[in-house]
Design an enzyme around this catalytic site. Structure first.
Site, PDB file in Angstrom:
ATOM      1  N   LYS A   1       1.272  -0.979  -0.037  1.00  0.00           N
ATOM      2  CA  LYS A   1      -0.040   0.151  -0.481  1.00  0.00           C
ATOM      3  C   LYS A   1       0.432   1.401  -0.085  1.00  0.00           C
ATOM      4  O   LYS A   1       0.678   2.309  -1.217  1.00  0.00           O
ATOM      5  CB  LYS A   1      -1.398  -0.055   1.327  1.00  0.00           C
TER       6      LYS A   1
ATOM      7  N   ARG B   1      -9.501   1.362   8.492  1.00  0.00           N
ATOM      8  CA  ARG B   1      -9.005  -0.207   8.819  1.00  0.00           C
ATOM      9  C   ARG B   1     -10.624  -0.884   9.622  1.00  0.00           C
ATOM     10  O   ARG B   1      -9.729  -1.942  10.354  1.00  0.00           O
ATOM     11  CB  ARG B   1      -7.943   0.039  10.134  1.00  0.00           C
TER      12      ARG B   1
ATOM     13  N   ARG C   1      11.726  -5.453   5.232  1.00  0.00           N
ATOM     14  CA  ARG C   1      11.305  -4.013   4.771  1.00  0.00           C
ATOM     15  C   ARG C   1      12.322  -3.472   5.718  1.00  0.00           C
ATOM     16  O   ARG C   1      13.381  -3.510   6.970  1.00  0.00           O
ATOM     17  CB  ARG C   1      10.058  -3.512   5.139  1.00  0.00           C
TER      18      ARG C   1
ATOM     19  N   ARG D   1      14.763  -0.132  10.770  1.00  0.00           N
ATOM     20  CA  ARG D   1      13.335  -0.861  10.248  1.00  0.00           C
ATOM     21  C   ARG D   1      12.630  -0.525  11.595  1.00  0.00           C
ATOM     22  O   ARG D   1      12.831  -0.041  12.277  1.00  0.00           O
ATOM     23  CB  ARG D   1      14.528  -2.038  10.462  1.00  0.00           C
TER      24      ARG D   1
ATOM     25  N   ARG E   1      -0.738  -8.216  13.858  1.00  0.00           N
ATOM     26  CA  ARG E   1      -0.991  -7.356  12.954  1.00  0.00           C
ATOM     27  C   ARG E   1      -1.687  -8.435  12.018  1.00  0.00           C
ATOM     28  O   ARG E   1      -3.134  -7.626  11.625  1.00  0.00           O
ATOM     29  CB  ARG E   1       0.053  -6.821  12.191  1.00  0.00           C
TER      30      ARG E   1
HETATM   31  P1  ADP Z   1       2.588  -1.571   3.284  1.00  0.00           P
HETATM   32  O1  ADP Z   1       2.282   0.029   2.817  1.00  0.00           O
HETATM   33  O2  ADP Z   1       1.573  -2.477   2.674  1.00  0.00           O
HETATM   34  O3  ADP Z   1       1.951  -2.232   4.471  1.00  0.00           O
HETATM   35  P2  ADP Z   1       5.128  -1.904   1.575  1.00  0.00           P
HETATM   36  O4  ADP Z   1       4.610  -1.045   0.272  1.00  0.00           O
HETATM   37  O5  ADP Z   1       5.815  -0.892   2.964  1.00  0.00           O
HETATM   38  O6  ADP Z   1       3.418  -2.103   2.051  1.00  0.00           O
HETATM   39  O7  ADP Z   1       5.389  -2.478   0.887  1.00  0.00           O
HETATM   40  C1  ADP Z   1       6.413  -3.977   1.500  1.00  0.00           C
HETATM   41  C2  ADP Z   1       7.785  -4.232   1.692  1.00  0.00           C
HETATM   42  O8  ADP Z   1       7.591  -5.140   0.572  1.00  0.00           O
HETATM   43  C3  ADP Z   1       8.660  -3.426   1.366  1.00  0.00           C
HETATM   44  O9  ADP Z   1       9.804  -3.610   1.418  1.00  0.00           O
HETATM   45  C4  ADP Z   1       8.351  -2.988  -0.602  1.00  0.00           C
HETATM   46  O10 ADP Z   1       9.602  -2.242  -0.972  1.00  0.00           O
HETATM   47  C5  ADP Z   1       7.565  -4.225  -0.748  1.00  0.00           C
HETATM   48  N1  ADP Z   1       7.126  -4.352  -1.524  1.00  0.00           N
HETATM   49  C6  ADP Z   1       6.298  -3.564  -2.105  1.00  0.00           C
HETATM   50  N2  ADP Z   1       5.302  -3.987  -3.159  1.00  0.00           N
HETATM   51  C7  ADP Z   1       6.290  -5.034  -3.626  1.00  0.00           C
HETATM   52  C8  ADP Z   1       5.707  -5.457  -4.859  1.00  0.00           C
HETATM   53  N3  ADP Z   1       4.646  -5.494  -5.638  1.00  0.00           N
HETATM   54  N4  ADP Z   1       6.620  -6.669  -5.252  1.00  0.00           N
HETATM   55  C9  ADP Z   1       7.999  -6.859  -4.177  1.00  0.00           C
HETATM   56  N5  ADP Z   1       8.229  -6.083  -3.001  1.00  0.00           N
HETATM   57  C10 ADP Z   1       7.178  -5.005  -3.122  1.00  0.00           C
HETATM   58  P1  AMP Z   2       0.557   0.997   8.881  1.00  0.00           P
HETATM   59  O1  AMP Z   2       2.199   2.158   9.008  1.00  0.00           O
HETATM   60  O2  AMP Z   2       0.210   0.881   8.567  1.00  0.00           O
HETATM   61  O3  AMP Z   2       1.515  -0.885   8.849  1.00  0.00           O
HETATM   62  O4  AMP Z   2       0.606   1.274  10.251  1.00  0.00           O
HETATM   63  C1  AMP Z   2       1.181   0.380  11.263  1.00  0.00           C
HETATM   64  C2  AMP Z   2       0.707   0.189  12.837  1.00  0.00           C
HETATM   65  O5  AMP Z   2      -0.269   1.663  13.163  1.00  0.00           O
HETATM   66  C3  AMP Z   2      -0.709  -0.943  12.567  1.00  0.00           C
HETATM   67  O6  AMP Z   2      -0.548  -1.836  13.326  1.00  0.00           O
HETATM   68  C4  AMP Z   2      -1.750  -0.052  14.109  1.00  0.00           C
HETATM   69  O7  AMP Z   2      -1.262  -0.013  14.811  1.00  0.00           O
HETATM   70  C5  AMP Z   2      -1.302   1.355  13.779  1.00  0.00           C
HETATM   71  N1  AMP Z   2      -2.249   2.243  12.934  1.00  0.00           N
HETATM   72  C6  AMP Z   2      -1.802   2.625  11.396  1.00  0.00           C
HETATM   73  N2  AMP Z   2      -3.598   3.077  10.603  1.00  0.00           N
HETATM   74  C7  AMP Z   2      -4.496   2.644  11.404  1.00  0.00           C
HETATM   75  C8  AMP Z   2      -5.556   2.390  11.856  1.00  0.00           C
HETATM   76  N3  AMP Z   2      -6.412   3.446  10.516  1.00  0.00           N
HETATM   77  N4  AMP Z   2      -6.361   1.889  12.709  1.00  0.00           N
HETATM   78  C9  AMP Z   2      -5.798   1.764  13.942  1.00  0.00           C
HETATM   79  N5  AMP Z   2      -5.036   1.855  14.110  1.00  0.00           N
HETATM   80  C10 AMP Z   2      -3.324   2.026  13.353  1.00  0.00           C
END
Ligand code: ADP
Ligand code: AMP
Length: 217
Positions: A13, A88, A127, A160, A172
């Site tokens: 995302k 969420r 990540r 990280r 999560r």
């Molecule tokens: P989210 O915001 O949904 O938690 P991220 O965008 O942070 O996910 O992506 C999680 C990890 O996977 C990051 O390290 C990113 O660089 C990698 N990533 C994101 N999209 C892809 C993809 N389509 N293929 C491989 N790796 C990806």
């Molecule tokens: P994310 O960066 O989206 O993976 O979110 C990291 C953490 O932030 C989640 O595991 C929750 O603890 C908190 N968080 C982020 N967005 C929300 C939301 N919309 N509602 C509740 N908790 C959230």
């Protein structure tokens, strides 16, 4: 254009929201990033939220709804935004609907990124991000062009997330299943849901998102 990117942790995302925000000149609104910034700044809300986030649980609806309500009032959001990590819960979705209605704005599409469990875990544990500009990377899937140097700002410091641990990931995923996955049905029933195969490469997913947005308009 106002969009939601929906999907489990690690689905991509943030990665896609960032690219979309550049391509369409939209503001990326990540509640996770906002909460982490509040925690780093040491605000009361931030410190409270960090304890919950590190365990992998959801922060209260009250807190995140307030954060988003205040943020979308800002002038830079007038042209449109991409919500990444919000809503969420069904309560948050209802609060968002009310906010948009009050502002006479609409939700154009909810884009769901579908990714298998094992791939999500692989993406989360690999990540990391530039400690200076926040650019996201992955140990296998998105490495900096020059080893250990950020492509964007040249920094050599990376970090990280505290919640990208195996234990927090389990919690999560459960939170996603219990509280967030009902939103897929909710937006499907409203006719706004568009699903994209998030297993593809970052570039292909971006292309497929453009494809679903083109059909919409
Ligand atoms: P989210 O915001 O949904 O938690 P991220 O965008 O942070 O996910 O992506 C999680 C990890 O996977 C990051 O390290 C990113 O660089 C990698 N990533 C994101 N999209 C892809 C993809 N389509 N293929 C491989 N790796 C990806
Ligand atoms: P994310 O960066 O989206 O993976 O979110 C990291 C953490 O932030 C989640 O595991 C929750 O603890 C908190 N968080 C982020 N967005 C929300 C939301 N919309 N509602 C509740 N908790 C959230």
């Amino acid at each position: 254009m106002n969009l939601i990117l929906l999907g489990p942790p690690g689905a991509g995302k943030g990665t896609q929201a960032k690219e979309l925000s550049v391509r369409h000149k939209l503001v990326q609104l990540s509640t996770g990033d906002m909460l982490r910034a509040a925690a780093k700044a040491g605000t009361k809300v931030g410190i409270e939220a960090k304890a919950v986030m590190d365990k992998g649980e959801l922060v209260s609806d009250e807190i995140v709804v307030k954060i988003i309500a205040e943020r979308i009032e800002q002038p830079d959001c007038a042209e449109g935004f991409i919500l990444d990590g919000f809503p969420r819960t069904l309560n948050q979705a209802a609060a968002l609907e009310k906010m948009l209605k009050d502002k006479k704005r609409k939700l154009n599409a909810v884009i769901e990124l579908k990714v298998d469990y094992n791939r999500l875990v692989e993406r989360i544990v690999g990540r990391y991000a530039c400690a200076k500009c926040g650019e996201g990377y992955h140990d296998r899937f998105k490495r900096p062009k020059a080893r250990k140097v950020c492509d964007i700002c040249g920094s050599t410091e990376f970090s990280r997330r505290d919640d990208d641990t195996a234990e927090a990931v389990t919690t999560r995923m459960l939170a996603y299943y219990r509280d967030t996955s009902p939103l897929i049905g909710y937006y499907f029933a409203k006719g706004t849901l568009r699903s994209v195969d998030g297993m593809e490469t970052i570039d292909k997913v971006a292309k497929d998102i453009e494809g679903v947005l083109a059909v919409r308009s």
